[in-house]
Design a protein around this motif. Structure first.
Motif, PDB file in Angstrom:
ATOM      1  N   PRO A   1       0.847  -1.199   0.000  1.00  0.00           N
ATOM      2  CA  PRO A   1       0.000   0.000   0.000  1.00  0.00           C
ATOM      3  C   PRO A   1       0.879   1.245   0.000  1.00  0.00           C
ATOM      4  O   PRO A   1       1.876   1.314   0.717  1.00  0.00           O
ATOM      5  CB  PRO A   1      -0.799  -0.131   1.301  1.00  0.00           C
ATOM      6  N   SER A   2       0.540   2.208  -0.819  1.00  0.00           N
ATOM      7  CA  SER A   2       1.342   3.417  -0.920  1.00  0.00           C
ATOM      8  C   SER A   2       1.273   4.231   0.369  1.00  0.00           C
ATOM      9  O   SER A   2       0.230   4.320   1.010  1.00  0.00           O
ATOM     10  CB  SER A   2       0.863   4.276  -2.095  1.00  0.00           C
ATOM     11  N   LEU A   3       2.379   4.848   0.727  1.00  0.00           N
ATOM     12  CA  LEU A   3       2.403   5.756   1.870  1.00  0.00           C
ATOM     13  C   LEU A   3       1.663   7.053   1.553  1.00  0.00           C
ATOM     14  O   LEU A   3       1.347   7.832   2.444  1.00  0.00           O
ATOM     15  CB  LEU A   3       3.854   6.086   2.260  1.00  0.00           C
ATOM     16  N   PHE A   4       1.389   7.262   0.254  1.00  0.00           N
ATOM     17  CA  PHE A   4       0.729   8.492  -0.181  1.00  0.00           C
ATOM     18  C   PHE A   4      -0.740   8.260  -0.513  1.00  0.00           C
ATOM     19  O   PHE A   4      -1.337   8.975  -1.313  1.00  0.00           O
ATOM     20  CB  PHE A   4       1.439   9.063  -1.423  1.00  0.00           C
ATOM     21  N   GLY A   5      -1.338   7.214   0.091  1.00  0.00           N
ATOM     22  CA  GLY A   5      -2.696   6.811  -0.273  1.00  0.00           C
ATOM     23  C   GLY A   5      -3.710   7.931  -0.232  1.00  0.00           C
ATOM     24  O   GLY A   5      -4.495   8.120  -1.170  1.00  0.00           O
ATOM     25  N   LYS A   6      -3.715   8.713   0.847  1.00  0.00           N
ATOM     26  CA  LYS A   6      -4.707   9.780   0.971  1.00  0.00           C
ATOM     27  C   LYS A   6      -4.530  10.828  -0.119  1.00  0.00           C
ATOM     28  O   LYS A   6      -5.499  11.351  -0.673  1.00  0.00           O
ATOM     29  CB  LYS A   6      -4.624  10.417   2.358  1.00  0.00           C
ATOM     30  N   THR A   7      -3.275  11.130  -0.444  1.00  0.00           N
ATOM     31  CA  THR A   7      -3.009  12.089  -1.520  1.00  0.00           C
ATOM     32  C   THR A   7      -3.367  11.491  -2.870  1.00  0.00           C
ATOM     33  O   THR A   7      -3.929  12.178  -3.738  1.00  0.00           O
ATOM     34  CB  THR A   7      -1.527  12.504  -1.507  1.00  0.00           C
ATOM     35  N   MET A   8      -3.056  10.210  -3.060  1.00  0.00           N
ATOM     36  CA  MET A   8      -3.357   9.552  -4.335  1.00  0.00           C
ATOM     37  C   MET A   8      -4.841   9.623  -4.677  1.00  0.00           C
ATOM     38  O   MET A   8      -5.213   9.725  -5.842  1.00  0.00           O
ATOM     39  CB  MET A   8      -2.914   8.081  -4.291  1.00  0.00           C
ATOM     40  N   SER A   9      -5.681   9.558  -3.650  1.00  0.00           N
ATOM     41  CA  SER A   9      -7.122   9.595  -3.888  1.00  0.00           C
ATOM     42  C   SER A   9      -7.556  10.879  -4.573  1.00  0.00           C
ATOM     43  O   SER A   9      -8.593  10.928  -5.240  1.00  0.00           O
ATOM     44  CB  SER A   9      -7.878   9.438  -2.557  1.00  0.00           C
ATOM     45  N   PHE A  10      -6.753  11.934  -4.419  1.00  0.00           N
ATOM     46  CA  PHE A  10      -7.069  13.224  -5.037  1.00  0.00           C
ATOM     47  C   PHE A  10      -6.338  13.429  -6.362  1.00  0.00           C
ATOM     48  O   PHE A  10      -6.452  14.492  -6.971  1.00  0.00           O
ATOM     49  CB  PHE A  10      -6.706  14.364  -4.078  1.00  0.00           C
ATOM     50  N   THR A  11      -5.575  12.448  -6.804  1.00  0.00           N
ATOM     51  CA  THR A  11      -4.798  12.598  -8.033  1.00  0.00           C
ATOM     52  C   THR A  11      -5.356  11.799  -9.207  1.00  0.00           C
ATOM     53  O   THR A  11      -4.964  12.022 -10.342  1.00  0.00           O
ATOM     54  CB  THR A  11      -3.342  12.148  -7.815  1.00  0.00           C
ATOM     55  N   GLY A  12      -6.235  10.848  -8.918  1.00  0.00           N
ATOM     56  CA  GLY A  12      -6.712   9.967  -9.979  1.00  0.00           C
ATOM     57  C   GLY A  12      -5.771   8.806 -10.250  1.00  0.00           C
ATOM     58  O   GLY A  12      -6.013   7.993 -11.137  1.00  0.00           O
ATOM     59  N   ILE A  13      -4.681   8.707  -9.481  1.00  0.00           N
ATOM     60  CA  ILE A  13      -3.724   7.605  -9.637  1.00  0.00           C
ATOM     61  C   ILE A  13      -4.160   6.448  -8.754  1.00  0.00           C
ATOM     62  O   ILE A  13      -4.324   6.614  -7.546  1.00  0.00           O
ATOM     63  CB  ILE A  13      -2.300   8.061  -9.261  1.00  0.00           C
ATOM     64  N   LEU A  14      -4.350   5.281  -9.345  1.00  0.00           N
ATOM     65  CA  LEU A  14      -4.819   4.114  -8.601  1.00  0.00           C
ATOM     66  C   LEU A  14      -3.660   3.301  -8.027  1.00  0.00           C
ATOM     67  O   LEU A  14      -3.782   2.689  -6.972  1.00  0.00           O
ATOM     68  CB  LEU A  14      -5.676   3.228  -9.501  1.00  0.00           C
ATOM     69  N   GLY A  15      -2.553   3.285  -8.750  1.00  0.00           N
ATOM     70  CA  GLY A  15      -1.385   2.534  -8.322  1.00  0.00           C
ATOM     71  C   GLY A  15      -0.205   2.900  -9.200  1.00  0.00           C
ATOM     72  O   GLY A  15      -0.352   3.630 -10.177  1.00  0.00           O
TER      73      GLY A  15
END
Length: 352
Positions: free
Chosen positions: A191-205
């Motif tokens: 799991p990415s350490l940037f999960g919360k930020t990723m949710s706002f970027t449109g990047i799934l993985g």
């Protein structure tokens, strides 16, 4: 004297960086050299997974954080007259190291022989895509009934580790006429350490080429997550192009005995088909959406809610930059589905 030496050093490292650009560009045109880098990838991937997979958090993300801190520190020192020249010299060294490592470990894989040349040519007509959309609608309806739900009736994953293990197992069943890349028994999904930020970027993985870790956003709706893992595992196998990773992810998931992985794959395929024809036959797309099962409609509503809650400037920015990155590596933009659909249609011609 020191100023002259520093100036010469900066010119040297700037020249090395330019030489690297030209060298790797030349390498990208030679398939024999690209094949050599494929072998390097296999070797470093195996070593890195042995070294880093046991670490319970994403080492790659930690390295990104440390690298970001270093670059910010050096950039700040650029604004100070006494340290400006030396900081620029250090930045050039860091950029040279990063660029060289990235190209050797990953960048050259974008220039592998495309999967599409291994599949028969066929016309990707609207009617063919409609037929496939209806096929995957029915498959999705059937498989959806086999998975678990939360209290709101939305698909929920019960055992993520079982899905990860199934993906590793399914890698071994990929058709040999499409790939003979080495699969792995090592679970290096993180799991990415940037999960919360990723949710706002449109990047799934994303795949980390420096540590061979497959990163994913643990906050994703369950309908997204299994196929996202499958897609990132395709990168771990050595498929750099995004749409080819989608296709390999499809092959991994579509015949899986794990209903969660299979449903996520079938559902992704259906959505991709509908996206490919929304401008050509909007009425058909609307009709298909209306024919989703009630369970699928709840999953779709949950996805839309997730997207709506995380839209913003970061999403726009990362969508734009990702588009540029894909095109710079001779890929289609991030919002284009035609290459994956082309691969799917060609494959279905010989494996109906």
């Amino acid at each position: 004297m020191n100023t002259t030496k520093t100036y010469k050093k900066k010119r040297f490292w700037a020249g090395i960086l330019l030489a690297q650009f030209l060298l790797f560009y030349s390498f990208s045109k030679l398939q024999i050299v690209v094949a050599f880098f494929e072998k390097i990838f296999e070797f470093q991937k195996k070593i890195h997974q042995i070294l880093f997979s046991w670490i319970p958090f994403s080492l790659g993300d930690l390295l990104y954080v440390l690298l970001g801190i270093l670059l910010i520190y050096l950039i700040i020192k650029l604004f100070k007259k006494k340290t400006r020249s030396n900081s620029l010299f250090k930045i050039l060294i860091v950029l040279n190291i990063i660029y060289f490592t990235y190209q050797v470990f990953w960048g050259m894989l974008y220039f592998q022989t495309p999967i599409i040349v291994k599949l028969p040519k066929t016309e990707v007509t609207l009617e063919v895509r409609k037929a496939l959309a209806l096929e995957y609608l029915e498959k999705s309806k059937t498989t959806r009934k086999l998975v678990k739900e939360d209290k709101n009736g939305v698909f929920v994953i019960k055992d993520l580790n079982a899905i990860q293990q199934e993906i590793l197992n399914q890698q071994k069943t990929l058709p040999t006429f499409i790939t003979q890349k080495n699969s792995s028994d090592i679970n290096s999904f993180k799991p990415s350490l940037f999960g919360k930020t990723m949710s706002f970027t449109g990047i799934l993985g994303y795949y980390n080429p420096f540590t061979a870790e497959a990163q994913f956003n643990a906050e994703l709706p369950s309908s997204y997550l299994p196929f996202t893992l499958s897609h990132e595992s395709a990168h771990q196998l050595g498929f750099a192009r995004e749409q080819e990773a989608n296709f390999i992810g499809y092959l991994i998931g579509v015949h899986s005995k794990n209903p969660e992985l299979r449903y996520s794959t079938e559902y992704f395929t259906l959505k991709s088909l509908l996206n490919s024809m929304v401008d050509e036959d909007e009425a058909f797309v609307k009709m298909t959406l209306e024919n989703y099962s009630e369970e699928m409609k709840r999953d779709r509503l949950n996805e839309k809610k997730f997207v709506a809650e995380h839209q913003g400037y970061l999403d726009d920015f990362f969508g734009f930059t990702n588009n540029l990155f894909l095109k710079s590596n001779q890929q289609e933009g991030s919002i284009t589905y035609s290459y994956f659909i082309d691969l799917l249609v060609r494959y279905k011609r010989i494996n109906p």
